[in-house]
Design a protein around this motif. Structure first.
Motif, mmCIF file in Angstrom:
data_model
loop_
_atom_site.group_PDB
_atom_site.id
_atom_site.type_symbol
_atom_site.label_atom_id
_atom_site.label_comp_id
_atom_site.label_asym_id
_atom_site.label_seq_id
_atom_site.Cartn_x
_atom_site.Cartn_y
_atom_site.Cartn_z
ATOM 1 N N ARG A 270 -13.227 34.306 -42.319
ATOM 2 C CA ARG A 270 -13.774 32.965 -42.554
ATOM 3 C C ARG A 270 -15.281 32.941 -42.301
ATOM 4 N N GLU A 274 -18.045 31.972 -45.068
ATOM 5 C CA GLU A 274 -18.966 30.850 -44.819
ATOM 6 C C GLU A 274 -20.415 31.310 -44.921
ATOM 7 N N GLY A 277 -21.594 31.360 -48.351
ATOM 8 C CA GLY A 277 -21.646 30.083 -49.038
ATOM 9 C C GLY A 277 -20.397 29.671 -49.783
ATOM 10 N N PHE A 278 -19.275 30.323 -49.516
ATOM 11 C CA PHE A 278 -18.038 29.951 -50.201
ATOM 12 C C PHE A 278 -17.430 28.704 -49.566
ATOM 13 N N ARG A 279 -16.732 27.928 -50.408
ATOM 14 C CA ARG A 279 -16.128 26.674 -49.967
ATOM 15 C C ARG A 279 -14.634 26.871 -49.737
ATOM 16 N N PHE A 280 -14.132 26.199 -48.698
ATOM 17 C CA PHE A 280 -12.716 26.296 -48.371
ATOM 18 C C PHE A 280 -11.986 25.060 -48.879
ATOM 19 N N TRP A 281 -10.763 25.268 -49.359
ATOM 20 C CA TRP A 281 -9.950 24.181 -49.893
ATOM 21 C C TRP A 281 -9.450 23.277 -48.775
ATOM 22 N N ASP A 283 -8.800 23.374 -44.062
ATOM 23 C CA ASP A 283 -9.078 24.066 -42.800
ATOM 24 C C ASP A 283 -7.780 24.660 -42.268
ATOM 25 N N VAL A 291 -9.657 29.672 -50.451
ATOM 26 C CA VAL A 291 -11.065 29.705 -50.824
ATOM 27 C C VAL A 291 -11.225 29.261 -52.269
ATOM 28 N N VAL A 292 -12.232 28.427 -52.527
ATOM 29 C CA VAL A 292 -12.524 27.954 -53.872
ATOM 30 C C VAL A 292 -13.515 28.925 -54.510
ATOM 31 N N GLU A 294 -15.478 30.299 -58.144
ATOM 32 C CA GLU A 294 -15.850 30.052 -59.540
ATOM 33 C C GLU A 294 -15.049 31.013 -60.410
ATOM 34 N N HIS A 317 -13.324 25.970 -61.308
ATOM 35 C CA HIS A 317 -13.027 26.629 -60.035
ATOM 36 C C HIS A 317 -11.514 26.691 -59.790
#
Length: 346
Positions: A270, A274, A277-281, A283, A291-292, A294, A317
């Protein structure tokens, strides 16, 4: 290829393999009546506060769920699950195949809300035609949930209270139980045994070659359960193979230690994601991280890394699951970062 698709991708822990190797020169009685199974059940019973006579080894999770649900419910009863629950989504109708309906309530990141569960039960019994309907006889949850989320002890106690009020069985799917207990939680193995009517301890995903330990917690093992195990095709002649694995897992705290490795590596995973810069769907405190990605990046990544598709986030995504396991190493993560950084630089 690197593989973060699930937590059953490795054969088994080396200590389990050694135990099985050491057993080659000995003979055993069949169908789980051997001394190895007896010792494994004793170890589990000591840590759960249950009776060894109420513990059974089953080869897989879906089979265990089907057995527990079918043998504990009356013929006119069904089981309540979160809409995202495993028995409602990814078990090929195994529960319905036994004649028991799966009913569902909303899942909140995989979690059932006790208030909504109570509303469901109240609505059922207030219906003047409920004698013509499938009765809610059991509540099914998993710990962790399919989204890697965890119930608190209070949430479990609240669900248990609703189950008692409406005479429903409380059953917990523990396919990834070790990882849930090793995460940041106030729930213990003994808490689960005290609050539920039955649960299982997952081995397949937590270091075993195969197998789950089904535990009935209130001296409530269904009658003639060995007969019913066999009727379901679930009674292994070489039962000692599963007994040996659980005897090893519950010897000297191995189950907890290897589960903790998966949680430690999930936290490292994690942090690394982070940082990039990856976004999490959502917690998740456990070994499953959602992980979201592209879509174009995901397509390139999956040429070198095996992941689990989860769901669409939007047109551009997709959510993928990264799962660590008992055998994940720091080197595995280092290789992942090299691949991801190289793709990002393209």
């Amino acid at each position: 290829m690197l593989n973060f698709s699930s937590d059953y991708i490795k054969t088994c822990h080396p200590e389990i393999l050694k135990t099985l190797q050491d057993s080659l020169a000995t003979t055993h009685t069949g169908y789980g009546t051997d001394d190895i199974c007896a010792e494994a059940k004793k170890r589990i019973a000591e840590q759960t506060g249950t009776d060894p006579e109420d513990i059974f080894f089953v080869s897989g999770g879906t089979q265990t769920n089907q057995l527990a649900i079918d043998t504990m419910l009356k013929e006119y009863e069904g089981v309540i699950s979160a809409d995202t629950g495993h028995v409602n989504t990814h078990e090929a109708g195994a529960i319905e195949y036994t004649g028991h309906k799966v009913m569902h309530v909303p899942g909140h990141n995989g979690l059932i809300d006790a208030g909504e569960l109570k509303d469901f039960a109240e609505t059922f019994y207030q219906d003047g035609n409920h004698e013509h309907m499938v009765f809610p006889g059991m509540v099914y949850i998993s710990f962790p949930t399919e989204y890697g989320t965890l119930y608190t002890k209070k949430q479990l106690a609240d669900i248990a209270a609703v189950c008692r009020e409406y005479h429903m069985i409380f059953y917990l799917d523990g396919a990834r139980l070790g990882y849930g207990l090793a995460a940041d939680t106030d729930v213990t193995l003994r808490d689960i045994a005290e609050l539920t009517d039955a649960f299982y301890i997952g081995g397949t995903k937590v270091g075993a070659m195969m197998g789950e330990a089904l535990v009935f917690t209130k001296h409530n093992t269904p009658s003639h359960f060995v007969h019913r195990l066999k009727k379901h095709g679930a009674l292994m002649a070489k039962g000692w193979i599963m007994g040996a694995q659980f005897e090893t897992l519950f010897r000297d705290g191995l189950y907890g230690r290897i589960s903790a490795n998966a949680i430690e590596k999930a936290r490292d995973l994690r942090r690394g994601l982070e940082k990039r810069g990856f976004r999490f769907w959502l917690d998740s405190p456990t070994n499953q991280q959602f992980v979201v990605l592209e879509n174009g990046f995901a397509d390139r990544l999956q040429k070198e890394v095996v992941l689990s598709y989860w769901e669409k986030a939007d047109e551009e995504h997709t959510v993928y699951r990264f799962a660590t396991n008992w055998a994940t190493t720091g080197e595995d993560l280092d290789e992942l970062w090299k691949v991801m950084d190289r793709i990002s630089a393209l």
